[in-house]
Scaffold this motif. Structure first.
Motif, mmCIF file in Angstrom:
data_model
loop_
_atom_site.group_PDB
_atom_site.id
_atom_site.type_symbol
_atom_site.label_atom_id
_atom_site.label_comp_id
_atom_site.label_asym_id
_atom_site.label_seq_id
_atom_site.Cartn_x
_atom_site.Cartn_y
_atom_site.Cartn_z
ATOM 1 N N LEU A 9 0.831 -1.199 0.000
ATOM 2 C CA LEU A 9 0.000 0.000 0.000
ATOM 3 C C LEU A 9 0.868 1.253 0.000
ATOM 4 O O LEU A 9 1.961 1.269 0.567
ATOM 5 N N GLN A 10 0.360 2.293 -0.624
ATOM 6 C CA GLN A 10 1.052 3.581 -0.639
ATOM 7 C C GLN A 10 0.227 4.675 0.015
ATOM 8 O O GLN A 10 0.757 5.749 0.306
ATOM 9 N N HIS A 11 -1.078 4.398 0.220
ATOM 10 C CA HIS A 11 -1.981 5.411 0.760
ATOM 11 C C HIS A 11 -2.790 4.862 1.922
ATOM 12 O O HIS A 11 -3.134 3.673 1.941
ATOM 13 N N VAL A 12 -3.099 5.740 2.861
ATOM 14 C CA VAL A 12 -4.013 5.433 3.956
ATOM 15 C C VAL A 12 -4.932 6.634 4.135
ATOM 16 O O VAL A 12 -4.723 7.698 3.553
ATOM 17 N N GLU A 13 -5.957 6.431 4.941
ATOM 18 C CA GLU A 13 -6.885 7.518 5.272
ATOM 19 C C GLU A 13 -6.835 7.726 6.780
ATOM 20 O O GLU A 13 -7.224 6.844 7.551
ATOM 21 N N ALA A 14 -6.355 8.879 7.188
ATOM 22 C CA ALA A 14 -6.138 9.159 8.604
ATOM 23 C C ALA A 14 -7.450 9.468 9.322
ATOM 24 O O ALA A 14 -8.440 9.884 8.724
ATOM 25 N N PHE A 15 -7.441 9.243 10.626
ATOM 26 C CA PHE A 15 -8.532 9.690 11.497
ATOM 27 C C PHE A 15 -7.883 10.203 12.779
ATOM 28 O O PHE A 15 -6.710 9.935 13.056
ATOM 29 N N ASP A 16 -8.625 10.966 13.551
ATOM 30 C CA ASP A 16 -8.126 11.496 14.829
ATOM 31 C C ASP A 16 -6.753 12.141 14.648
ATOM 32 O O ASP A 16 -5.850 11.946 15.461
ATOM 33 N N PHE A 17 -6.612 12.913 13.580
ATOM 34 C CA PHE A 17 -5.311 13.514 13.296
ATOM 35 C C PHE A 17 -5.162 14.928 13.852
ATOM 36 O O PHE A 17 -4.052 15.460 13.916
ATOM 37 N N VAL A 18 -6.276 15.536 14.280
ATOM 38 C CA VAL A 18 -6.224 16.942 14.660
ATOM 39 C C VAL A 18 -5.404 17.155 15.927
ATOM 40 O O VAL A 18 -4.686 18.148 16.051
ATOM 41 N N ARG A 19 -5.454 16.207 16.846
ATOM 42 C CA ARG A 19 -4.734 16.388 18.112
ATOM 43 C C ARG A 19 -3.286 15.917 18.051
ATOM 44 O O ARG A 19 -2.531 16.115 18.992
ATOM 45 N N ARG A 20 -2.862 15.298 16.920
ATOM 46 C CA ARG A 20 -1.492 14.776 16.854
ATOM 47 C C ARG A 20 -0.960 14.792 15.415
ATOM 48 O O ARG A 20 -0.446 13.787 14.931
ATOM 49 N N PRO A 21 -1.058 15.932 14.732
ATOM 50 C CA PRO A 21 -0.667 15.950 13.320
ATOM 51 C C PRO A 21 0.815 15.681 13.094
ATOM 52 O O PRO A 21 1.180 15.001 12.128
ATOM 53 N N ASN A 22 1.679 16.198 13.948
ATOM 54 C CA ASN A 22 3.106 16.008 13.738
ATOM 55 C C ASN A 22 3.507 14.553 13.926
ATOM 56 O O ASN A 22 4.345 14.020 13.187
ATOM 57 N N GLU A 23 2.882 13.886 14.923
ATOM 58 C CA GLU A 23 3.168 12.473 15.158
ATOM 59 C C GLU A 23 2.741 11.628 13.956
ATOM 60 O O GLU A 23 3.480 10.737 13.506
ATOM 61 N N ILE A 24 1.566 11.909 13.426
ATOM 62 C CA ILE A 24 1.070 11.126 12.293
ATOM 63 C C ILE A 24 1.896 11.408 11.045
ATOM 64 O O ILE A 24 2.241 10.488 10.292
ATOM 65 N N ARG A 25 2.252 12.667 10.828
ATOM 66 C CA ARG A 25 3.090 12.995 9.671
ATOM 67 C C ARG A 25 4.415 12.242 9.736
ATOM 68 O O ARG A 25 4.876 11.676 8.730
ATOM 69 N N ALA A 26 5.039 12.218 10.914
ATOM 70 C CA ALA A 26 6.329 11.543 11.062
ATOM 71 C C ALA A 26 6.192 10.042 10.814
ATOM 72 O O ALA A 26 7.046 9.422 10.157
ATOM 73 N N ALA A 27 5.121 9.430 11.331
ATOM 74 C CA ALA A 27 4.917 7.988 11.156
ATOM 75 C C ALA A 27 4.661 7.655 9.689
ATOM 76 O O ALA A 27 5.173 6.657 9.167
ATOM 77 N N LEU A 28 3.877 8.487 9.012
ATOM 78 C CA LEU A 28 3.618 8.271 7.587
ATOM 79 C C LEU A 28 4.912 8.369 6.786
ATOM 80 O O LEU A 28 5.202 7.525 5.931
ATOM 81 N N HIS A 29 5.682 9.388 7.063
ATOM 82 C CA HIS A 29 6.931 9.592 6.332
ATOM 83 C C HIS A 29 7.883 8.419 6.537
ATOM 84 O O HIS A 29 8.498 7.930 5.575
ATOM 85 N N ALA A 30 7.981 7.951 7.783
ATOM 86 C CA ALA A 30 8.891 6.849 8.082
ATOM 87 C C ALA A 30 8.484 5.573 7.350
ATOM 88 O O ALA A 30 9.334 4.761 6.967
ATOM 89 N N ALA A 31 7.166 5.379 7.155
ATOM 90 C CA ALA A 31 6.669 4.171 6.487
ATOM 91 C C ALA A 31 6.578 4.341 4.979
ATOM 92 O O ALA A 31 6.258 3.382 4.269
ATOM 93 N N GLY A 32 6.842 5.532 4.479
ATOM 94 C CA GLY A 32 6.734 5.780 3.045
ATOM 95 C C GLY A 32 5.304 5.827 2.547
ATOM 96 O O GLY A 32 5.036 5.478 1.389
ATOM 97 N N LEU A 33 4.389 6.273 3.391
ATOM 98 C CA LEU A 33 2.971 6.330 3.046
ATOM 99 C C LEU A 33 2.482 7.770 2.980
ATOM 100 O O LEU A 33 3.082 8.678 3.567
#
Length: 275
Positions: free
Chosen positions: A33-57
Motif C-alpha cells: 500500500l502507498q496510501h491510507v486515510e487518517a482519522f483522529d489527526f487533529v490532536r497529533r498531526p506532527n506524530e502522524i506525519r512523522a509515522a507516515l513519512h517513516a513508512a513511506g505512506l
C-alpha cells in the motif's frame, strides 16, 4: 482510464495504530500500500506525519468533524475544533481532502436539517480553500431514511452543496440504507472521488430507521471484500474514471485486521479495480 488508488481507513486498526503508529503503518506498507486515510489527526498531526513519512505512506484523505457542534469521544462529548484548526492539522499531515465521517441521525430527518448540514459544508469548503484543501462527506445509512419529494436526504444534501464538495460513498452503508448502490454511484458522477470498500451481511432493513431494533456496529457480520452482500465490483465499475481512492475499511474486523486488509486488497488487485 485511470484506476483508483488502494487505501485503508486507519480506524479499522484503531487499537493497533494508537498503540504503535509506526509499526502499524510499516505492516500496511509491507502489503504494497502507498496510501491510507487518517482519522483522529487533529490532536497529533506532527506524530502522524512523522509515522507516515517513516513508512513511506501518504494520507491524501482524512476524517475529521466539520458539521457538528460537538464531537463524541469515549470520555464524553467535547466541542468540535474550529475548521481552521482542523485544516491546519490536515495540511501538516499532508491531507488534501478533509472528510466529515458522521452527522447524527436526527439531523437528516427534516428538510431544514439537511439544508443546515449543506450550508455548514459549503462554509467549510470556503475556509478549506484558503488552506489549499477540499472537504467531503462520508455516509452511513441514516442519510437514506427520510425522503423529500422522492429524493433521499443524502441526495438532497449533495444537490445543495457546491460542486467542489467531494463525496466518499461507503458502499456497505449505502446498501444498508436500501440503495441500489451501482446506480447511486453512477448518479453521483464526478462528485464521487472515493469509496469505502466494505463487505459483509447487510441488515435486512435500514438500521437507523425510527422503528429499527437497537443497533451497534459491534454486531455487524463483516466479511472480506467480495465475500458478503455488497456488489463491490459492480459499484467500482460504475464509478470508473471518477473514483480516485478505494478505501478498505472494517468497522468490526472479522479476524486479524492486517490479514483482513490483505484479503480485501487482494480482491481489489485481482479484480483489476485498483492500480
Amino acid at each position: 482510464m485511470a484506476l483508483p488508488r488502494a487505501s485503508v481507513q486507519l480506524y479499522s486498526l484503531a487499537a493497533d495504530f494508537s498503540a504503535d503508529p509506526r509499526g502499524s503503518l510499516d505492516k500496511l506498507a509491507a502489503l504494497g500500500l502507498q496510501h491510507v486515510e487518517a482519522f483522529d489527526f487533529v490532536r497529533r498531526p506532527n506524530e502522524i506525519r512523522a509515522a507516515l513519512h517513516a513508512a513511506g505512506l501518504e494520507s491524501p484523505t482524512g476524517h475529521a468533524p466539520l458539521l457538528s457542534d460537538e464531537l463524541w469521544t469515549p470520555d464524553g462529548s467535547i466541542p468540535t475544533p474550529a475548521p481552521e484548526v482542523v485544516f491546519d492539522a490536515a495540511a501538516t499531515v499532508g491531507i488534501t481532502t478533509v472528510i466529515d465521517p458522521f452527522v447524527a441521525v436526527d439531523r437528516w430527518m427534516t428538510e431544514d436539517g439537511v439544508a443546515d448540514i449543506a450550508e455548514r459544508m459549503n462554509r467549510a469548503a470556503e475556509v478549506a480553500a484558503g488552506f489549499g484543501l477540499r472537504v467531503g462527506y462520508h455516509n452511513h445509512a441514516q442519510e437514506f431514511v427520510a425522503t423529500f419529494d422522492g429524493q433521499t436526504a443524502f441526495e438532497r444534501f449533495v444537490s445543495l452543496t457546491d460542486d467542489t464538495v467531494e463525496i466518499e460513498l461507503d458502499l456497505f452503508w449505502a446498501l444498508a440504507g436500501e440503495q441500489d448502490v451501482p446506480a447511486l454511484v453512477s448518479r453521483l458522477g464526478s462528485r464521487l472521488v472515493a469509496v469505502h470498500v466494505k463487505d459483509g451481511v447487510v441488515p435486512p432493513s435500514n438500521p437507523f430507521a425510527p422503528d429499527a431494533p437497537a443497533f451497534s456496529s459491534d454486531s455487524l457480520d463483516q466479511r472480506h471484500a467480495g465475500e458478503g452482500d455488497v456488489p463491490l465490483g459492480e459499484a467500482l465499475r460504475a464509478g470508473a474514471g471518477a473514483i480516485r481512492y478505494a478505501v478498505i475499511e472494517y468497522d468490526n474486523p472479522p479476524t486479524n485486521v492486517f490479514d483482513d486488509v490483505a484479503a480485501s486488497l487482494a480482491f481489489l488487485r485481482d479484480g483489476g479495480f485498483v492500480r
